[in-house]
Design a protein around this motif. Structure first.
Motif, PDB file in Angstrom:
ATOM      1  N   PRO A 137      37.987  22.249  53.461  1.00 14.68           N
ATOM      2  CA  PRO A 137      36.589  22.606  53.494  1.00 14.68           C
ATOM      3  C   PRO A 137      35.962  22.023  52.256  1.00 14.68           C
ATOM      4  O   PRO A 137      36.642  21.718  51.126  1.00 14.68           O
ATOM      5  N   ALA A 138      34.750  21.485  52.422  1.00 14.20           N
ATOM      6  CA  ALA A 138      33.795  20.933  51.308  1.00 14.20           C
ATOM      7  C   ALA A 138      33.920  21.508  50.146  1.00 14.20           C
ATOM      8  O   ALA A 138      33.585  21.069  48.947  1.00 14.20           O
ATOM      9  N   CYS A 139      33.882  22.926  50.094  1.00 17.44           N
ATOM     10  CA  CYS A 139      33.851  23.648  49.068  1.00 17.44           C
ATOM     11  C   CYS A 139      34.976  23.702  47.917  1.00 17.44           C
ATOM     12  O   CYS A 139      34.927  24.245  46.995  1.00 17.44           O
ATOM     13  N   ALA A 140      35.961  22.808  48.510  1.00 16.38           N
ATOM     14  CA  ALA A 140      37.259  22.784  47.454  1.00 16.38           C
ATOM     15  C   ALA A 140      36.719  22.048  46.304  1.00 16.38           C
ATOM     16  O   ALA A 140      37.596  22.224  45.378  1.00 16.38           O
ATOM     17  N   SER A 141      35.854  21.190  46.283  1.00 16.72           N
ATOM     18  CA  SER A 141      35.293  20.499  45.217  1.00 16.72           C
ATOM     19  C   SER A 141      34.700  21.400  43.974  1.00 16.72           C
ATOM     20  O   SER A 141      34.761  21.233  42.789  1.00 16.72           O
ATOM     21  N   GLU A 142      34.332  22.727  44.412  1.00 13.18           N
ATOM     22  CA  GLU A 142      34.103  23.760  43.681  1.00 13.18           C
ATOM     23  C   GLU A 142      35.159  24.633  42.787  1.00 13.18           C
ATOM     24  O   GLU A 142      34.955  25.427  41.966  1.00 13.18           O
ATOM     25  N   LEU A 143      36.250  24.099  43.061  1.00 12.52           N
ATOM     26  CA  LEU A 143      37.540  24.876  42.391  1.00 12.52           C
ATOM     27  C   LEU A 143      37.635  24.460  40.759  1.00 12.52           C
ATOM     28  O   LEU A 143      37.239  23.481  40.309  1.00 12.52           O
ATOM     29  N   PRO A 144      37.793  25.521  39.836  1.00 13.89           N
ATOM     30  CA  PRO A 144      38.106  24.983  38.633  1.00 13.89           C
ATOM     31  C   PRO A 144      39.023  23.944  38.287  1.00 13.89           C
ATOM     32  O   PRO A 144      39.931  23.673  38.980  1.00 13.89           O
ATOM     33  N   GLU A 145      39.129  22.993  37.394  1.00 12.46           N
ATOM     34  CA  GLU A 145      39.916  21.773  37.143  1.00 12.46           C
ATOM     35  C   GLU A 145      41.299  22.440  36.981  1.00 12.46           C
ATOM     36  O   GLU A 145      42.140  21.547  37.488  1.00 12.46           O
ATOM     37  N   GLY A 165      49.404  32.789  39.917  1.00 10.26           N
ATOM     38  CA  GLY A 165      49.253  33.148  41.222  1.00 10.26           C
ATOM     39  C   GLY A 165      48.959  31.772  42.069  1.00 10.26           C
ATOM     40  O   GLY A 165      48.397  30.886  41.805  1.00 10.26           O
ATOM     41  N   VAL A 166      48.886  31.994  43.513  1.00 12.31           N
ATOM     42  CA  VAL A 166      48.721  31.257  44.636  1.00 12.31           C
ATOM     43  C   VAL A 166      47.649  31.839  45.515  1.00 12.31           C
ATOM     44  O   VAL A 166      48.012  33.038  46.147  1.00 12.31           O
ATOM     45  N   LEU A 167      46.470  31.442  45.974  1.00 13.17           N
ATOM     46  CA  LEU A 167      45.858  31.549  47.064  1.00 13.17           C
ATOM     47  C   LEU A 167      46.088  30.510  47.925  1.00 13.17           C
ATOM     48  O   LEU A 167      45.963  29.489  48.148  1.00 13.17           O
ATOM     49  N   GLY A 266      32.945  30.836  51.052  1.00 14.20           N
ATOM     50  CA  GLY A 266      32.040  30.025  49.941  1.00 14.20           C
ATOM     51  C   GLY A 266      33.128  30.081  48.730  1.00 14.20           C
ATOM     52  O   GLY A 266      33.969  30.963  48.668  1.00 14.20           O
ATOM     53  N   LEU A 267      32.449  29.142  47.891  1.00 21.16           N
ATOM     54  CA  LEU A 267      33.300  29.010  46.725  1.00 21.16           C
ATOM     55  C   LEU A 267      32.122  28.589  45.850  1.00 21.16           C
ATOM     56  O   LEU A 267      31.727  27.302  46.001  1.00 21.16           O
ATOM     57  N   ARG A 268      31.936  29.159  44.448  1.00 23.97           N
ATOM     58  CA  ARG A 268      30.757  28.796  43.831  1.00 23.97           C
ATOM     59  C   ARG A 268      30.985  29.144  42.378  1.00 23.97           C
ATOM     60  O   ARG A 268      31.391  30.379  42.215  1.00 23.97           O
ATOM     61  N   ASN A 269      31.010  28.295  41.393  1.00 25.04           N
ATOM     62  CA  ASN A 269      31.257  28.413  40.018  1.00 25.04           C
ATOM     63  C   ASN A 269      32.712  29.203  39.922  1.00 25.04           C
ATOM     64  O   ASN A 269      32.947  29.818  39.103  1.00 25.04           O
ATOM     65  N   GLY A 270      33.529  28.702  40.601  1.00 28.86           N
ATOM     66  CA  GLY A 270      34.951  29.189  40.453  1.00 28.86           C
ATOM     67  C   GLY A 270      35.413  30.443  41.032  1.00 28.86           C
ATOM     68  O   GLY A 270      36.448  31.001  41.095  1.00 28.86           O
ATOM     69  N   VAL A 271      34.226  31.107  42.021  1.00 31.13           N
ATOM     70  CA  VAL A 271      34.325  32.237  42.618  1.00 31.13           C
ATOM     71  C   VAL A 271      34.619  32.129  43.973  1.00 31.13           C
ATOM     72  O   VAL A 271      33.458  31.598  44.443  1.00 31.13           O
ATOM     73  N   ALA A 272      35.598  32.634  44.656  1.00 33.69           N
ATOM     74  CA  ALA A 272      35.640  32.381  46.046  1.00 33.69           C
ATOM     75  C   ALA A 272      34.868  33.828  46.765  1.00 33.69           C
ATOM     76  O   ALA A 272      35.391  35.148  46.118  1.00 33.69           O
ATOM     77  N   ALA A 273      34.219  33.596  47.570  1.00 32.27           N
ATOM     78  CA  ALA A 273      33.784  34.752  48.571  1.00 32.27           C
ATOM     79  C   ALA A 273      34.555  35.020  49.873  1.00 32.27           C
ATOM     80  O   ALA A 273      34.790  34.045  50.517  1.00 32.27           O
ATOM     81  N   PHE A 274      34.725  36.138  50.299  1.00 36.43           N
ATOM     82  CA  PHE A 274      35.555  36.225  51.537  1.00 36.43           C
ATOM     83  C   PHE A 274      34.814  37.248  52.414  1.00 36.43           C
ATOM     84  O   PHE A 274      34.000  37.987  52.188  1.00 36.43           O
ATOM     85  N   SER A 275      34.816  37.181  53.693  1.00 36.17           N
ATOM     86  CA  SER A 275      33.919  37.804  54.578  1.00 36.17           C
ATOM     87  C   SER A 275      34.763  39.020  54.646  1.00 36.17           C
ATOM     88  O   SER A 275      35.856  39.443  54.546  1.00 36.17           O
ATOM     89  N   GLY A 276      33.837  39.988  54.908  1.00 34.16           N
ATOM     90  CA  GLY A 276      34.103  41.534  55.168  1.00 34.16           C
ATOM     91  C   GLY A 276      34.508  42.271  56.376  1.00 34.16           C
ATOM     92  O   GLY A 276      34.712  43.269  56.783  1.00 34.16           O
ATOM     93  N   SER A 277      34.710  41.134  57.289  1.00 32.25           N
ATOM     94  CA  SER A 277      35.322  41.529  58.807  1.00 32.25           C
ATOM     95  C   SER A 277      36.665  41.249  59.027  1.00 32.25           C
ATOM     96  O   SER A 277      37.053  41.235  60.261  1.00 32.25           O
ATOM     97  N   LEU A 278      37.242  41.460  57.836  1.00 33.04           N
ATOM     98  CA  LEU A 278      38.867  41.390  58.188  1.00 33.04           C
ATOM     99  C   LEU A 278      39.261  42.418  59.073  1.00 33.04           C
ATOM    100  O   LEU A 278      40.087  42.161  59.925  1.00 33.04           O
ATOM    101  N   ASP A 328      37.870  35.778  41.294  1.00 31.03           N
ATOM    102  CA  ASP A 328      37.477  34.750  40.158  1.00 31.03           C
ATOM    103  C   ASP A 328      38.474  33.827  40.022  1.00 31.03           C
ATOM    104  O   ASP A 328      39.815  34.011  39.381  1.00 31.03           O
ATOM    105  N   LEU A 329      38.601  32.529  40.389  1.00 35.71           N
ATOM    106  CA  LEU A 329      39.687  31.693  40.246  1.00 35.71           C
ATOM    107  C   LEU A 329      39.774  30.871  38.950  1.00 35.71           C
ATOM    108  O   LEU A 329      40.627  30.391  38.609  1.00 35.71           O
ATOM    109  N   ALA A 330      38.620  31.432  38.240  1.00 36.49           N
ATOM    110  CA  ALA A 330      38.443  30.759  37.045  1.00 36.49           C
ATOM    111  C   ALA A 330      39.226  31.712  35.598  1.00 36.49           C
ATOM    112  O   ALA A 330      39.057  31.325  34.709  1.00 36.49           O
ATOM    113  N   SER A 331      39.607  32.985  36.215  1.00 40.17           N
ATOM    114  CA  SER A 331      40.039  33.967  35.187  1.00 40.17           C
ATOM    115  C   SER A 331      41.511  33.298  34.765  1.00 40.17           C
ATOM    116  O   SER A 331      41.777  34.170  33.826  1.00 40.17           O
TER     117      SER A 331
END
Length: 418
Positions: A137-145, A165-167, A266-278, A328-331
């Motif tokens: 996905p295009a949002c991959a560019s938002e991952l922390p370095e 950890g691994v997502l 979504g993924l913004r500022n290192g934070v991944a967002a997930f759907s609530g419809s699991l 928070d993937l930047a943690s």
């Protein structure tokens, strides 16, 4: 410049099956392979991967599995050996390390440019695979370095991962297999899943693939499908090539300590967002599984005239009471993200107007244009078109089509040459 009746691009199971079918009809051809025979299986699969179909179902035109373990599942070295033996026994005219750089129309046929010279041909069969490029996905560019990104084409084994950890994003066959392997290696694992198809490895004492084949489901033709484009996008079954486990599903992963979250939205500022419809997604998956099992039961009763007994049903997919909605993937907790978000073929080298607005190759049952064919794509002519066992039926059909139209193509070439 070399000329031949038919050029096959790709020496995996599809290209080799096509070669055998053309040889059976004495059609001159060559198989061009960018690497070695079975190249994708050799270089773009993780080490522990096994086929999802049992060995007895490993059938290609003129060859079937005859080894000591018909109910096992081939490892990658075993599959590679199987395909190499197939090519050798058929004397397949494979030219290895020949990379096709372009295909263009030429004098009633086609010109195939490669890194080792050009070919002209009356027919070309694109058998280069359906999983050449990982979908990221295009949002991959938002991952922390500091977070390493991998796709299943890059991943080989847990030892290559840095500590942390691994997502894993994607809950189809690839995602659940990698989540299980990496968790068992000691990593903290979170699996993000959207639509998925949960199925048992065995049902009523038989492998799921036995039920799929005997009930006729695997041979379902495209003419019996209402929305073929939707069906071609259906996720792969949550299966693994292990006969000792009934399920490799979200329940099994949670028992191993894998955290399950919804689809990444979504993924913004290192934070991944997930759907609530699991919860809804899992309930729908269970519903589809039970519908499939009822189909098997109905077929068994119709085929035998006997009642199969009480339905065999399974525990519903467990869903966390408060599913996580962000991470928070930047943690510092996570060091790796694996994008198990699907694959697509690479047809960028075909320079012909045969693609739709989304860049997908347009075909009708494998026929793209006069003299141009594709083989090995999902649900090309039947449900099992992309499977090792199913590609042979499509290859025979295309070989017959090539033979039936050889005279017409030769006439077109003669007219074009005048």
């Amino acid at each position: 410049m070399k000329h031949i009746c038919t050029v096959i691009v790709g020496a995996g199971q599809a290209g080799l099956a096509m070669s055998r079918c053309l040889s059976d009809q004495s059609v001159p051809h060559v198989v061009l392979e960018r690497g070695e025979i079975a190249n994708s299986w050799k270089t773009e699969r993780w080490d522990s991967l096994r086929l999802l179909t049992p060995n007895w179902q490993s059938r290609l035109p003129g060859q079937r599995y005859t080894g000591p373990d018909p109910y096992g599942y081939m490892t990658m070295p075993e599959l590679i050996g199987y395909l190499e033996t197939y090519a050798s026994s058929n004397r397949a005219p494979v030219e290895e390390r020949v990379r096709v750089t372009s295909v263009k129309a030429d004098a009633g046929g086609y010109r195939v440019a490669t890194n080792r010279g050009d070919w002209t041909c009356d027919n070309i069969v694109v058998a280069s695979g359906a999983c050449n490029v990982a979908t990221v996905p295009a949002c991959a560019s938002e991952l922390p370095e500091h977070v390493t990104q991998l796709t299943p084409l890059d991943y080989r084994h847990p030892a290559q991962l840095v500590p942390g950890g691994v997502l894993i994003v994607g809950g189809s066959a690839t995602g659940v297999q990698l989540a299980s392997e990496i968790r068992l290696a000691g990593h903290d694992v979170v699996l993000s899943t959207g639509e998925h198809i949960r199925v048992p490895r065995h049902y009523r004492g038989r492998d799921l693939q036995w039920w799929m084949e005997e009930s006729g489901l695997q041979a379902t033709p495209i003419t019996e499908v209402d929305d073929i484009e939707r069906v071609r996008r259906v996720p792969s079954l949550q299966l693994t090539g292990r006969g000792d486990k009934r399920f490799t599903d979200l329940n099994d992963l949670q028992d191993q300590g894998v955290e399950i979250v919804g689809r990444m939205v979504g993924l913004r500022n290192g934070v991944a967002a997930f759907s609530g419809s699991l919860g809804n997604v899992c309930a729908m998956s269970d519903l589809k599984m039970n519908r499939l099992l009822r189909t098997f039961d109905a077929w068994a009763e119709g085929a035998t005239g006997l009642r199969v007994g009480l339905p065999e049903r399974f525990e519903a997919t467990r869903v966390p009471s408060a599913a996580r909605l962000s991470l928070d993937l930047a943690s510092g907790r996570f060091s790796t993200v694996i994008w198990a978000t699907g694959f697509r073929p690479d047809h960028s080298w075909i320079q012909l107007p045969i693609f739709d607005r989304k860049g997908r190759l347009v075909h009708e049952g494998g026929t793209v244009a006069p003299g141009l064919y594709v083989l090995g794509l999902p649900f090309m002519r039947r449900r099992d078109s992309a499977a090792l066992d199913g590609v042979g039926s499509d290859a025979r059909f295309l070989a017959d089509h090539i033979v039936q139209h050889r005279g017409r193509h030769a006439a077109l070439a003669a007219v074009a040459a005048q």
